[in-house]
Design an enzyme around this catalytic site. Structure first.
Site, PDB file in Angstrom:
ATOM      1  N   CYS A 186       0.823  -1.212   0.000  1.00  0.00           N
ATOM      2  CA  CYS A 186       0.000   0.000   0.000  1.00  0.00           C
ATOM      3  C   CYS A 186       0.856   1.260   0.000  1.00  0.00           C
ATOM      4  CB  CYS A 186      -0.950  -0.017   1.180  1.00  0.00           C
ATOM      5  SG  CYS A 186      -2.225  -1.284   1.037  1.00  0.00           S
TER       6      CYS A 186
ATOM      7  N   SER B 239      -2.485   0.120  12.653  1.00  0.00           N
ATOM      8  CA  SER B 239      -1.980  -0.066  11.302  1.00  0.00           C
ATOM      9  C   SER B 239      -1.029   1.068  10.967  1.00  0.00           C
ATOM     10  CB  SER B 239      -3.149  -0.073  10.318  1.00  0.00           C
ATOM     11  OG  SER B 239      -2.704   0.139   9.003  1.00  0.00           O
TER      12      SER B 239
END
Length: 617
Positions: free
Chosen positions: A197, A520
């Site tokens: 990502c 995260s």
């Protein structure tokens, strides 16, 4: 001079059976005596960061063969944290780090491999392979799959959202002002290519840190998965690992071994880069665990000291909507960050790497902001996004017209023009976190660096999400999510959905979230994790009640529960009399695999590394 480990299975009359099996894999007489290189791939179709790795092991293997070695490839598991997020699947994420480390150790030692190439990319795969490499201590080179390109979209009324990522989609999903049609457009545009990502999330942070610590090639952390330039990293990794193997086995050069490279000084340099680039808080967890395997004594207090002296030079998504990994690459990648720190006297220039005799030699060639970077460096950091949806690696030959060397207002700043005088990560201590807690200050607005508010206590991530979406959470609340630590979860879940939903509901700048779980790398806002000791270990977080006042002071590195010692002692006695430190009213199936992990899991303050001594006997 050490003998090739593989001689155990390739030489001697008694090994006729083993040689017969090696021959069945394609080996010949000429191969017995060459270094056998284990290629630990992590290809899977489950994970966009790994979907393109299918044939890259063969690319490495070909280079190994050309250099005079024999490559044998195997695969590890790879969990996609984004897909596993927000449900019971996230319990398995951190424990998978240990399984990956063990599986690499099992394969390498069972087959007596001489050297190792780690093809990693996403959140727990790079850390797991790093633990294994340091544990095995054989010549090793890391090469990751590379970062995803940032997304872009045109939504209603022709309004362009020029930079999108996974977190954009998550936040938009709970924003009532975003229509279903616009949400669909964002969802379809947020993750346009293969790769990890696109922001400075955990995967890219860890890939950058393997470069900083010296176990991967220049550009490993920032070169896009789609960039044609990344192909050479895989080829060179195969060539290089054979050279390292020859230096060790033929010349007795122990300097090439992972533990000789990942020294205390190298770890300090890596942490300096981490706080300078505002890396994911998970990097603290993983580097602490890696230090355990390396036999290096590093504590949260050491990291805190580094964070007080090293400034924040780089803010990348999720800490900024302006910059993504492709921008870090254009600005010179990790060598540029290292170079800025080196010029400010904030690095030890002596540690060597798999490719250079010292960090100083590395920077002389690869820092594009230095006086005489090599032509290879200039060429590499011009690699640009392709702007085309694809899962094909190396598919873009696009180039930036110019590099970003603006040290005042560019993606990577100089120390003189830093975003903040202190680093992008901070360690907090206090009665609520006696052993420490971690916050990504790069993702926190400075107006929130001091915060005081009443606690809203929940016993799970799921309850936190429900409290946010049903309106129980109000502006000014400090949400306490407990019993989500390594043992209490078990598995130390990430809290991406709660932070994304706070942002989507407009509460991100108005609330704080504190947990003994993790966040995260995509989380931002006043999100404080890794609270140690965790609730399940009797940490003070287990004693917090609704309405208790919590004080957060990032500049002072303080995290306090404003309750008297006498009251806390009374609460502790009552809790222990009632059966101890367990979540109230939480129904959560816990499998045998997770129970096994919990039985050996240590505190987040030591990287949640396993300790088999906890099993007794």
């Amino acid at each position: 001079m050490p003998a090739l480990r593989s001689r155990t299975t390739t030489h001697g009359r008694n090994m006729a059976g083993a040689r017969a099996l090696w021959r069945a894999t394609g080996m010949t007489d000429d191969d017995f005596g060459k270094p056998i290189v284990a290629v630990a791939n992590s290809f899977t179709e489950f994970v966009p960061g790994h979907v393109h790795l299918r044939n890259l092991g063969s690319l490495v293997a070909g280079a190994v063969a050309e250099a005079g070695g024999v490559a044998r490839e195997f695969n590890t598991i790879a969990v996609d944290d984004g897909i596993a997020m927000g449900h019971g699947g996230m319990l398995y994420s951190l424990p998978s780090r240990e399984l990956i480390a063990d599986s690499v150790e099992y394969m390498v030692n069972a087959h007596c491999a001489d050297a190792l190439v780690c093809i990693s990319n996403c959140d727990k795969i790079t850390p797991g392979m790093l633990l294994a490499a340091l544990r095995l201590n054989i010549p090793t080179v890391f090469v990751s799959g590379g970062a995803m390109e940032s997304g872009n979209a045109v939504i209603s009324g022709g309004t362009a959202r020029s930079r999108l990522d996974l977190i954009t989609a998550m936040s938009a999903a709970v924003n009532p002002d975003v229509s279903d049609g616009d949400l669909s457009t964002i969802e379809r545009s947020a993750c346009p290519t293969c790769g990890s990502c696109s922001g400075m999330f955990t995967a890219n942070s860890m890939n950058c840190l393997t470069e900083a610590i010296g176990l991967s090639l220049p550009g490993n952390g920032s070169t896009l998965a789609t960039a044609a330039a990344r192909r050479e990293l895989f080829v060179e990794a195969g060539r290089l690992v054979v050279d390292l193997a020859r230096r060790y086995y033929e010349k007795d050069d122990e300097a090439v071994l992972p533990r000789s490279i990942a020294t205390a000084a190298a770890f300090r340099n890596a942490f300096a880069v981490d706080v300078a680039m505002g890396g994911s808080t998970n990097t603290v967890l993983h580097l602490l665990a890696a230090a355990v395997e390396a036999g290096v004594d590093v504590t949260l207090a050491d990291i805190d000291q580094i964070s007080r002296t090293v400034p924040c030079l780089c803010k990348v998504a999720p800490s900024s909507t302006r910059y993504y990994m492709e921008d870090v690459h254009r600005a010179g990648g990790i060598p540029a960050i290292l170079g800025e720190l080196d010029r400010a006297g904030l690095l030890d220039p002596d540690p060597h790497t798999v490719h250079s005799a010292s960090l100083r030699e590395f920077l002389d060639r690869w820092d594009v902001r230095g006086p005489s970077p090599s032509p290879d460096a200039i060429e590499l950091f011009h690699a640009a996004p392709g702007g085309v949806r694809t899962i094909e690696p190396f598919s873009s030959t696009n180039r930036w017209d110019t590099l970003d060397t603006d040290a005042r207002d560019g993606c990577i700043r100089s120390v003189e023009h830093a975003y903040s005088a202190e680093g992008g990560l901070a360690v907090l201590f206090g009665n609520l976190a006696v052993e420490g807690a971690v916050v990504k200050t790069a993702g926190v607005d400075e107006g929130q660096w001091t915060f005081r508010g009443p606690a809203l206590v929940v016993e799970s991530q799921e309850e936190a999400v429900d409290a946010i979406l049903t309106g129980r959470v109000k502006a000014g609340n400090v949400i306490i999510v407990r019993y989500e630590g390594p043992r209490g979860g078990p598995g130390m879940q990430e809290m991406l959905y709660p932070t994304a939903f706070l942002k989507g509901r407009g509460l991100g700048p108005k609330c704080a979230l504190i947990t003994d779980g993790r966040f995260s790398g995509g989380s931002s806002g006043l999100s404080i994790g890794h609270v140690s000791p965790e609730a399940a270990h009797g940490g003070t977080i287990a004693l917090v009640r609704d309405g208790d006042i919590i004080e957060i002071d990032i500049p002072a590195r303080r995290l306090e529960l404003v309750v008297s010692d006498e009251e806390l002692a009374s609460r502790r006695a009552a809790l222990e009399a009632a059966g101890g430190y367990r979540p109230t009213g939480r129904e959560r199936p816990v499998s045998m695999a997770l129970r096994a992990y919990a039985a050996m899991a240590t505190s987040a303050s030591t990287g949640a590394a396993r300790d088999v001594g906890l099993l007794g006997g």
